[in-house]
Scaffold this active site. Sequence first.
Site, PDB file in Angstrom:
ATOM      1  N   ASP A 221       0.846  -1.199   0.000  1.00  0.00           N
ATOM      2  CA  ASP A 221       0.000   0.000   0.000  1.00  0.00           C
ATOM      3  C   ASP A 221       0.877   1.243   0.000  1.00  0.00           C
ATOM      4  O   ASP A 221       2.077   1.168   0.228  1.00  0.00           O
ATOM      5  CB  ASP A 221      -0.961  -0.002   1.205  1.00  0.00           C
ATOM      6  CG  ASP A 221      -0.268  -0.348   2.529  1.00  0.00           C
ATOM      7  OD1 ASP A 221       0.967  -0.377   2.571  1.00  0.00           O
ATOM      8  OD2 ASP A 221      -0.976  -0.591   3.509  1.00  0.00           O
TER       9      ASP A 221
ATOM     10  N   ASP B  93      -7.916  -1.136  13.957  1.00  0.00           N
ATOM     11  CA  ASP B  93      -9.331  -1.275  13.586  1.00  0.00           C
ATOM     12  C   ASP B  93      -9.585  -2.541  12.748  1.00  0.00           C
ATOM     13  O   ASP B  93     -10.657  -2.702  12.181  1.00  0.00           O
ATOM     14  CB  ASP B  93      -9.830  -0.026  12.837  1.00  0.00           C
ATOM     15  CG  ASP B  93      -9.084   0.224  11.530  1.00  0.00           C
ATOM     16  OD1 ASP B  93      -8.181  -0.579  11.180  1.00  0.00           O
ATOM     17  OD2 ASP B  93      -9.400   1.221  10.850  1.00  0.00           O
TER      18      ASP B  93
ATOM     19  N   HIS C 294      -7.807  -3.485  10.045  1.00  0.00           N
ATOM     20  CA  HIS C 294      -7.517  -3.407   8.605  1.00  0.00           C
ATOM     21  C   HIS C 294      -6.274  -4.222   8.247  1.00  0.00           C
ATOM     22  O   HIS C 294      -5.396  -4.452   9.071  1.00  0.00           O
ATOM     23  CB  HIS C 294      -7.415  -1.962   8.112  1.00  0.00           C
ATOM     24  CG  HIS C 294      -6.197  -1.188   8.526  1.00  0.00           C
ATOM     25  ND1 HIS C 294      -6.277   0.068   9.092  1.00  0.00           N
ATOM     26  CD2 HIS C 294      -4.877  -1.456   8.439  1.00  0.00           C
ATOM     27  CE1 HIS C 294      -5.059   0.527   9.313  1.00  0.00           C
ATOM     28  NE2 HIS C 294      -4.190  -0.379   8.942  1.00  0.00           N
TER      29      HIS C 294
ATOM     30  N   GLU D 218      -9.778  -0.538   4.981  1.00  0.00           N
ATOM     31  CA  GLU D 218     -10.448  -0.114   6.195  1.00  0.00           C
ATOM     32  C   GLU D 218     -11.776  -0.865   6.379  1.00  0.00           C
ATOM     33  O   GLU D 218     -12.283  -1.487   5.437  1.00  0.00           O
ATOM     34  CB  GLU D 218     -10.724   1.398   6.111  1.00  0.00           C
ATOM     35  CG  GLU D 218      -9.464   2.256   6.059  1.00  0.00           C
ATOM     36  CD  GLU D 218      -8.760   2.380   7.408  1.00  0.00           C
ATOM     37  OE1 GLU D 218      -8.745   1.416   8.189  1.00  0.00           O
ATOM     38  OE2 GLU D 218      -8.203   3.464   7.670  1.00  0.00           O
TER      39      GLU D 218
END
Length: 260
Positions: free
Chosen positions: A65, A134, A136, A141
Amino acid sequence: MEVVIHSSLAELAVATADRFEGAADGRLQRIGLATGSSPLPLYDELIARHRRTGYLAAVEFFQLDEYVGLGGDDPNSYRQFLLEHVLGPLGLPAERLHAIDGAAADPFDEADRYEAELVAAGGVELQVLGLGSDGHIGFNEPGSSLGSLTRVKTLTATTRSDNARFFAAPEDVPHHVITQGVGTILRAGEIIVIATGAGKADAVAATVEGPLTSSVPGSALQLHPRVQIHLDEPAAANLARADYYRETLLARPRLPDPPR
Ligand code: GLP
């Protein structure tokens, strides 16, 4: 998912680096790399082994990413992170990293180009992942399609706050990224996830023991036949079946599976 709970980061580094031994005789040729602090003990162990044997000399690496708006030479770009922490210390040229250009004129085109580059290369035999607090993976996300391919995503406030420590000011954290999709990641032949520290305990429990849901993109890894998640004790703290995982008889590293 094979869950491996380690008593030290040194032990985690050795166990995860063992999965790369296929590179010694050319069976492992394409490796996907995550950024972040979690994989650093693994990367340091790979570098130490490579300095003794040179076994990663022919490997091609692929970025997971990148931030939109940051060029590949920007010190906060993930390309620079991987050059600084992995390819540079390995003594490999920057061209050996298949990179995502965060500063491309059209980030949507760049995402499509990178997905095609991965496919054309034959995909990765082994993918390293961290886990966001979270849940991810990459920058997928919560709410990400579990079949998604490389594309532009918007970061959540949680992730921007988690990653603010790397930037001069919190407002400097980009809002948008290009990330391999969940579906892209699931094509890897084998996946190693590394999560450490108490801040990951909830995300780890949801990823490993929670329902399969786009609200926790890491839970999609439950669909993959060859995933190991390596944890330290604080990251494993909320696992209901921790004692069971401690009894797991781990498969020896074997021939890498081809990408799916
Ligand atoms: C970023 C990266 C992820 C990484 C995560 C966790 O969000 N995009 O690939 O897994 O950070 O980072 P850390 O290991 O530093 O907690």
